[in-house]
Motif scaffolding. Structure first.
Motif, PDB file in Angstrom:
ATOM      1  N   ARG A  15       1.485  -1.406  -0.447  1.00 50.99           N
ATOM      2  CA  ARG A  15      -0.190  -0.071   0.306  1.00 50.99           C
ATOM      3  C   ARG A  15       0.322   1.353  -0.007  1.00 50.99           C
ATOM      4  O   ARG A  15       0.612   2.493  -0.905  1.00 50.99           O
ATOM      5  N   GLU A  16       2.179   1.501   0.864  1.00 56.07           N
ATOM      6  CA  GLU A  16       3.240   2.884   1.183  1.00 56.07           C
ATOM      7  C   GLU A  16       3.552   2.412  -0.776  1.00 56.07           C
ATOM      8  O   GLU A  16       3.694   4.052  -0.824  1.00 56.07           O
ATOM      9  N   CYS A  17       4.228   1.693  -1.215  1.00 57.00           N
ATOM     10  CA  CYS A  17       4.357   1.912  -2.797  1.00 57.00           C
ATOM     11  C   CYS A  17       3.725   2.390  -2.958  1.00 57.00           C
ATOM     12  O   CYS A  17       4.457   3.323  -4.156  1.00 57.00           O
ATOM     13  N   LYS A  18       2.585   1.753  -3.615  1.00 62.36           N
ATOM     14  CA  LYS A  18       1.480   2.222  -4.406  1.00 62.36           C
ATOM     15  C   LYS A  18       1.817   4.283  -3.806  1.00 62.36           C
ATOM     16  O   LYS A  18       1.641   4.978  -5.729  1.00 62.36           O
ATOM     17  N   HIS A  19       1.808   4.064  -3.225  1.00 60.87           N
ATOM     18  CA  HIS A  19       0.847   5.498  -2.797  1.00 60.87           C
ATOM     19  C   HIS A  19       2.092   6.826  -2.688  1.00 60.87           C
ATOM     20  O   HIS A  19       2.135   7.852  -3.413  1.00 60.87           O
ATOM     21  N   GLN A  20       3.732   5.717  -2.403  1.00 60.59           N
ATOM     22  CA  GLN A  20       5.029   7.343  -2.309  1.00 60.59           C
ATOM     23  C   GLN A  20       5.069   6.706  -4.028  1.00 60.59           C
ATOM     24  O   GLN A  20       5.729   8.347  -4.123  1.00 60.59           O
TER      25      GLN A  20
ATOM     26  N   GLN B  20       3.262   7.120  -6.024  1.00 56.91           N
ATOM     27  CA  GLN B  20       2.555   8.208  -6.753  1.00 56.91           C
ATOM     28  C   GLN B  20       3.189   9.354  -6.358  1.00 56.91           C
ATOM     29  O   GLN B  20       3.011  11.029  -7.616  1.00 56.91           O
ATOM     30  N   VAL B  21       3.118   9.888  -5.526  1.00 55.42           N
ATOM     31  CA  VAL B  21       3.953  11.006  -5.065  1.00 55.42           C
ATOM     32  C   VAL B  21       5.158  11.158  -5.697  1.00 55.42           C
ATOM     33  O   VAL B  21       5.431  12.480  -6.069  1.00 55.42           O
TER      34      VAL B  21
END
Length: 247
Positions: A123-128, A130-131
């Motif tokens: 989840r963090e990999c996907k979000h970060q 995108q950032v």
């Protein structure tokens, strides 16, 4: 805290870990793992205080995967070391799985925490990612390499923190525990570690090693920062010095 009251508290948390509310369930499961480690208890003792556990072998498949990514091995290995469980990546090149050697209660704690942290890393990999894509100067970045390095960096940092917490528990007594509890945990940890090694030797098992290389330093740094922020039952704090990636 008296042992009977502690066990009652853990039993209630185990019940909450089966809640349909995902956040409540994962928080309760993480808290169970933390309390078991802090007080040197097993799930068998929670179910039956008179029961003693013996070292056993447990095979874990990961989401039906045929091959296990290096970062997942790093994560599971770190979790197992913190819980006095021996982790082996076994199988063939076409079908791989984890074999966990340890007391059943410790193995259950490892599997529960791994499921929670595996989902957190993804989840963090996907979000970060995108950032990161919004940052200037990232044109031409290989995002596949970035994501792989992120996962390895995050898994490595989480493993470091778990190891730091284990060492802390073995060296410092809690205000709510009898003096000498840390020494007891350290002694029990040594006993369980030796039990696992003896079991592995009797079975003739041999670990398979992999090099944990990273191709994106930016992805790794983002991953390490995410690993520092990750909540593990509200008990761990980040900020220790970085180490080389290991597996």
């Amino acid at each position: 805290m008296e042992k009977a009251k502690l066990i009652e508290k853990i039993q209630k948390l185990v019940g909450l870990s089966k809640s349909p509310n995902e956040h409540e369930a994962t928080a309760a499961a993480a808290k169970v793992q933390t309390l078991l480690a802090e007080h040197n208890l097993s799930m068998a003792e929670v179910k039956d205080p008179t029961k003693q556990e013996a070292t056993d072998e447990n095979i874990v498949n990961v989401d039906g995967r045929k091959t296990i990514p290096v970062w997942m091995h790093m994560l599971m290995d770190g979790i197992c070391r913190a819980n006095y469980v021996y982790c082996l990546r076994t199988g063939t090149a076409q079908e791989q799985y984890f074999t966990l050697i340890g007391r059943p209660g410790n193995v259950i704690a490892c599997k529960t925490l791994f499921t929670y942290l595996q989902e957190t890393v993804e989840r963090e990999c996907k979000h970060q990612m995108q950032v990161a894509k919004t940052k200037p100067g990232n044109a031409g970045t290989s995002w596949r390499s970035w994501a792989d390095s992120f996962r390895k960096g995050m898994a490595n940092r989480i493993s470091q923190r778990l190891d730091e917490r284990r060492q802390e528990l073995e060296s410092v007594d809690s205000l709510y525990e009898p003096i000498g509890s840390a020494l007891v945990r350290q002694s029990m940890g040594q006993i369980m570690t030796q039990e696992n090694k003896s079991f592995v030797q009797r079975k003739g098992m041999k670990p398979k090693r992999q090099k944990a290389t990273v191709s994106s330093s930016a992805g790794r740094q983002y991953g390490e920062a995410a690993g520092d922020r990750t909540a593990l039952g509200g008990q761990l704090k980040g900020g220790a010095n970085r180490k080389q990636l290991t597996v």
